[in-house]
Design an enzyme around this catalytic site. Structure first.
Site, PDB file in Angstrom:
ATOM      1  N   ARG A  29      63.843  57.015  65.405  1.00  0.00           N
ATOM      2  CA  ARG A  29      64.943  57.791  65.976  1.00  0.00           C
ATOM      3  C   ARG A  29      65.459  58.843  65.004  1.00  0.00           C
ATOM      4  NH1 ARG A  29      66.374  52.549  64.881  1.00  0.00           N
ATOM      5  NH2 ARG A  29      68.369  52.069  63.844  1.00  0.00           N
TER       6      ARG A  29
ATOM      7  N   HIS B 279      71.644  57.215  59.855  1.00  0.00           N
ATOM      8  CA  HIS B 279      72.192  56.372  60.909  1.00  0.00           C
ATOM      9  C   HIS B 279      73.695  56.214  60.741  1.00  0.00           C
ATOM     10  CE1 HIS B 279      67.989  55.162  61.759  1.00  0.00           C
ATOM     11  NE2 HIS B 279      67.869  55.323  60.452  1.00  0.00           N
TER      12      HIS B 279
ATOM     13  N   ARG C 106      73.578  62.142  61.890  1.00  0.00           N
ATOM     14  CA  ARG C 106      73.155  60.946  62.608  1.00  0.00           C
ATOM     15  C   ARG C 106      72.081  61.329  63.630  1.00  0.00           C
ATOM     16  NH1 ARG C 106      76.211  57.246  67.164  1.00  0.00           N
ATOM     17  NH2 ARG C 106      74.697  55.529  67.118  1.00  0.00           N
ATOM     18  N   HIS C 107      71.150  60.434  63.870  1.00  0.00           N
ATOM     19  CA  HIS C 107      70.060  60.673  64.812  1.00  0.00           C
ATOM     20  C   HIS C 107      70.570  60.847  66.242  1.00  0.00           C
ATOM     21  CE1 HIS C 107      70.488  56.625  66.477  1.00  0.00           C
ATOM     22  NE2 HIS C 107      70.662  56.221  65.229  1.00  0.00           N
TER      23      HIS C 107
ATOM     24  N   GLU D  80      69.162  52.342  58.608  1.00  0.00           N
ATOM     25  CA  GLU D  80      70.390  51.715  59.083  1.00  0.00           C
ATOM     26  C   GLU D  80      70.508  50.303  58.511  1.00  0.00           C
ATOM     27  OE1 GLU D  80      73.342  51.710  59.819  1.00  0.00           O
ATOM     28  OE2 GLU D  80      73.418  52.501  61.869  1.00  0.00           O
TER      29      GLU D  80
END
Length: 209
Positions: free
Chosen positions: A59, A152, A9-10, A83
């Site tokens: 992101r 995401h 995940r970012h 996402e």
């Protein structure tokens, strides 16, 4: 030998900090997110990945660049890894603001009536784009190789159980991924009884200390 996929995940954004829905909004990492990405990069580089794929949203792409610099790779941006689209009216709002400004849509969200929310993706919508991408990455790895996917939290949480062939609804039993938390999947034989190799969950929400 074992093949491995790591889904990261970012790092954090200002909207994460203020609990604002991001969806497809191109929100960059904040200072804390940059620090998280910088901290996680050596841990993932130590896995000696041969490939790095990332959502094209800022992101995720920013996080991927940190990993790429450490691992000596060129990230491949793929919009299939985005996402959930959360809907035009939900984007940028906290849940409380959404309930106040768009009460009908909020009520539909609470009821699980996603089709009534303009521009919002369902689980099926996300899986229709995310799963083919993940499957193609997995199939492209040779024995002993590791690939990294930067994406995401919500998209990863629905994609992993589906990729592993788990029953619908299992994603709701998985915890929320931390910013720069990662998931490890491995293609290996069974541990306790003889079995053919298959993709398995090795770890969920690993983080750097």
């Amino acid at each position: 030998m074992t093949r491995r996929l790591v889904l990261l995940r970012h790092g954090r954004t200002a909207w994460n900090r203020s609990l604002r829905a991001q969806g497809h909004a191109d929100v960059p990492l904040d200072d804390e997110g940059e620090a998280q990405a910088k901290a996680v990069a050596p841990a993932l580089a130590a896995m000696r990945p041969v490939a790095l794929w990332s959502s094209d949203l800022a992101r995720a792409a920013g996080t991927a660049r940190r990993v790429a610099d450490e691992a000596g790779l060129d990230p491949v941006l793929d919009d299939r890894l985005r996402e959930f689209a959360v809907g035009t009216h939900r984007t940028g709002l906290t849940l409380e603001e959404y309930a106040d400004q768009h009460p009908v849509e909020h009520a539909a969200l609470v009821a699980g009536d996603i089709a009534a929310i303009p521009g919002r993706e369902s689980d099926a919508d996300v899986l229709a784009r995310f799963l083919p991408a993940l499957t193609s990455y997995a199939e492209g790895l040779a024995d002993g190789e590791t690939g990294i996917v930067v994406s995401h939290g919500a998209a990863i949480r629905v994609a992993v159980p589906a990729f592993l062939g788990w029953p619908p609804g299992v994603d709701q039993t998985l915890g929320v991924l931390d910013n720069c938390g990662w998931v490890e999947l491995e293609h290996a034989a069974g541990t306790w009884t003889p079995a053919e190799a298959r993709w398995r969950l090795r770890a969920w929400n690993r983080v750097t200390s």
